[in-house]
Scaffold this active site. Sequence first.
Site, mmCIF file in Angstrom:
data_model
loop_
_atom_site.group_PDB
_atom_site.id
_atom_site.type_symbol
_atom_site.label_atom_id
_atom_site.label_comp_id
_atom_site.label_asym_id
_atom_site.label_seq_id
_atom_site.Cartn_x
_atom_site.Cartn_y
_atom_site.Cartn_z
ATOM 1 N N ALA A 113 0.833 -1.215 0.000
ATOM 2 C CA ALA A 113 0.000 0.000 0.000
ATOM 3 C C ALA A 113 0.862 1.257 0.000
ATOM 4 O O ALA A 113 0.592 2.214 -0.735
ATOM 5 C CB ALA A 113 -0.932 -0.004 1.209
ATOM 6 N N GLU B 213 9.965 3.792 6.575
ATOM 7 C CA GLU B 213 9.681 2.394 6.917
ATOM 8 C C GLU B 213 10.486 1.990 8.146
ATOM 9 O O GLU B 213 11.700 2.189 8.198
ATOM 10 C CB GLU B 213 10.042 1.492 5.736
ATOM 11 C CG GLU B 213 10.107 0.010 6.021
ATOM 12 C CD GLU B 213 8.802 -0.564 6.537
ATOM 13 O OE1 GLU B 213 8.835 -1.205 7.608
ATOM 14 O OE2 GLU B 213 7.763 -0.365 5.880
ATOM 15 N N GLY C 24 0.686 -12.783 -3.218
ATOM 16 C CA GLY C 24 0.551 -11.666 -4.147
ATOM 17 C C GLY C 24 -0.620 -11.758 -5.115
ATOM 18 O O GLY C 24 -0.738 -10.947 -6.034
ATOM 19 N N ALA D 255 8.051 5.668 12.693
ATOM 20 C CA ALA D 255 7.210 6.825 12.975
ATOM 21 C C ALA D 255 6.638 6.691 14.389
ATOM 22 O O ALA D 255 6.196 5.608 14.791
ATOM 23 C CB ALA D 255 6.085 6.913 11.955
ATOM 24 N N ASP E 48 1.027 0.266 14.663
ATOM 25 C CA ASP E 48 1.549 1.595 15.019
ATOM 26 C C ASP E 48 0.726 2.723 14.414
ATOM 27 O O ASP E 48 0.422 3.720 15.074
ATOM 28 C CB ASP E 48 3.004 1.741 14.539
ATOM 29 C CG ASP E 48 3.894 0.609 15.002
ATOM 30 O OD1 ASP E 48 3.480 -0.120 15.915
ATOM 31 O OD2 ASP E 48 4.988 0.451 14.456
ATOM 32 N N ARG F 135 -12.219 -18.277 4.514
ATOM 33 C CA ARG F 135 -11.108 -18.637 5.396
ATOM 34 C C ARG F 135 -11.557 -18.817 6.842
ATOM 35 O O ARG F 135 -11.117 -19.738 7.534
ATOM 36 C CB ARG F 135 -10.032 -17.553 5.332
ATOM 37 C CG ARG F 135 -9.300 -17.511 4.019
ATOM 38 C CD ARG F 135 -8.403 -16.301 3.929
ATOM 39 N NE ARG F 135 -7.595 -16.332 2.726
ATOM 40 C CZ ARG F 135 -6.772 -15.366 2.361
ATOM 41 N NH1 ARG F 135 -6.671 -14.270 3.097
ATOM 42 N NH2 ARG F 135 -6.061 -15.468 1.257
ATOM 43 N N GLU G 18 -4.043 -2.477 4.970
ATOM 44 C CA GLU G 18 -4.551 -3.206 6.131
ATOM 45 C C GLU G 18 -4.698 -2.340 7.376
ATOM 46 O O GLU G 18 -5.369 -2.722 8.323
ATOM 47 C CB GLU G 18 -3.646 -4.405 6.431
ATOM 48 C CG GLU G 18 -4.272 -5.420 7.364
ATOM 49 C CD GLU G 18 -3.396 -6.642 7.597
ATOM 50 O OE1 GLU G 18 -3.749 -7.452 8.478
ATOM 51 O OE2 GLU G 18 -2.365 -6.794 6.911
ATOM 52 N N ILE H 272 -4.598 -7.540 -2.006
ATOM 53 C CA ILE H 272 -3.776 -6.872 -3.015
ATOM 54 C C ILE H 272 -4.626 -5.891 -3.810
ATOM 55 O O ILE H 272 -4.167 -4.796 -4.182
ATOM 56 C CB ILE H 272 -3.097 -7.897 -3.945
ATOM 57 C CG1 ILE H 272 -2.213 -8.859 -3.125
ATOM 58 C CG2 ILE H 272 -2.258 -7.185 -4.993
ATOM 59 C CD1 ILE H 272 -1.106 -8.181 -2.333
#
Length: 592
Positions: free
Chosen positions: A152, A171, A185, A293, A359, A419, A558, A574
């Site tokens: 994302a 990151e 993927g 961050a 986070d 699932r 997400e 995805i």
Amino acid sequence: MRNKRIITLVLCALMSASIVGCGSKNTAGKSGIPDGTYTGEGNGKGGKIVVELTMKDEKIEDIKVKEHGETPGYADALDKMSAEMVAKNTIEVDMVSGATLSSTGILEAVKDAFSKTGVSADKLVAQEGQAEDEVREAEYSADVIVLGGGGAGLTAAIEAAQNGASVILVEKMPMVGGNTLISGGEMAAPSNWLQGEEAIEDSKDQFYEDILKGGDNENNPELVRVLADNATEDAEWLRDEVGVTFEDYMLFFGGHSVKRSLVPKDASGVELIEKLSAKAEELGVITHLNTAATELVQEDGKVVAIKADYKGEEIKYNATNGVIVATGGFGSNLEMRVKHNPDMNEKILSTNSVGSTGDGIVMAEALGADIVDMEYIQTYPTCDPETGTLLYVGDVRLEGRSILVNKEGKRFVEELERRDVISKAVVEQTDSVSYMFWDESAMEASKVNVKHKKEYDQLIAEKKLVKANTIEEAAEFFGIDAEELKNTVAKYNEYAQNGKDLEFNKRGELVPFAEGPYYIMKSKPAIHHTMGGIKINTNAEVVDKNGEVIKGLYAAGEVTGDIHGTNRLGSDAIADITVFGRIAGRNAATVK
């Protein structure tokens, strides 16, 4: 003369043992460590790691990784730890966060190589030294700051850059990729180019209905509409503009009404991350790794910056236009999981990257962002029973060519169900595990032993997968009731011949089992996706508890909630990260 030379070479080889080349100096100082180059092996996540360790003057002069099978990104741990060992003249260095298995493998390999010096590793005299780190300023500025370097975040960064914005991507992990890197993927895309070739009827509306149904209608219909309407166009964007290579086949993920999931090269998220990373670099996106961050900075009601930690030092990143939060979910944050869903406790393993700790959710909530659906946490039904790793050999199930049975040799659920439904059914079976059964024709059709050879070989070695000539032999390996399994297979073959599964109404084409060899893989559910997170609108803008937009703040992937409802359908992630990543990047870049 010739015989004399041969004798010399033989004696040299015997004396130097594993030292490469007799021409190298073979002296030892006070510590007794001889000079030379030594070869060692270890086992990482991707299999064997081979290194060459060069010792000179009682110091580690060089470490070369000669062979490895680690996933790109995680393989960076090998170079990082090697450089640290050389700089500090010690084998005892910290593992790279998020790459434990790769770190363990390189450590084993170097220790094995050093053992061939014949000297204890504690004879190495550690010295003050540090592998070169990236030099950082105390403050940076860009039009758009992106938090998170997974699928994302990279997508948002690319789209922002393509719309004329300067972009810095921050990151916290030592590599980009996030959960996308370790995923298969696959991407759900209705009415895509492969469906046309197979004459599969599909539509955006059908996909929309599948997403809503899959999430028990707890989803926000407006967000689902955006996802369904843009998924295929954005798959084409990945293919045509980013350069992602898709295979010439699709998978039928559970919960979908038709086969519509595109598969990237090698059925791996590595293809997506490598191509997205390359595109971001091409567009001038600046990436700062190992940077966590810690706070979103708001002035006059607008988010204008973030604060981050880099090796203990605070750095401020100013955002002229806005900040995009794409930090992923919280599947690896046990405390947060249990807080919102007590059933998701320490007994349940996780497929997630260790960086998935929520986070971004915490930082956004501190600014008053609305947080939704946090109790909805999904498990993937077929994961490694010891580590929780998602098993891609199990993709044979998504080809519709296998059945799931229990210890008693009986089917207990539709193999292409959602699932969460399959996972719940598995937990209710003996030992809370399932056994996936398929035959040689299914193996040849799916080629999972070729596409995922390293995983296949590892599962065989660890006795979590068996290949046997007869059903009885395969069942006996795991202590499964062989007679009942034979009855189950015979009954399934009848269903396949008649074209209808009378027990579980399995969707898709029913293919009968034929001759052996036969395969059985043992697996259990593990936490895979968190559906809850930051509430956004259709522009990927973050909204507060009053439904008002928080200016300058966007989110995608997400880290967001309200898109998948109670349960995400396979391969929708995805599509989600690409669709809303692009929207977030575009809107942040062009805000007035």
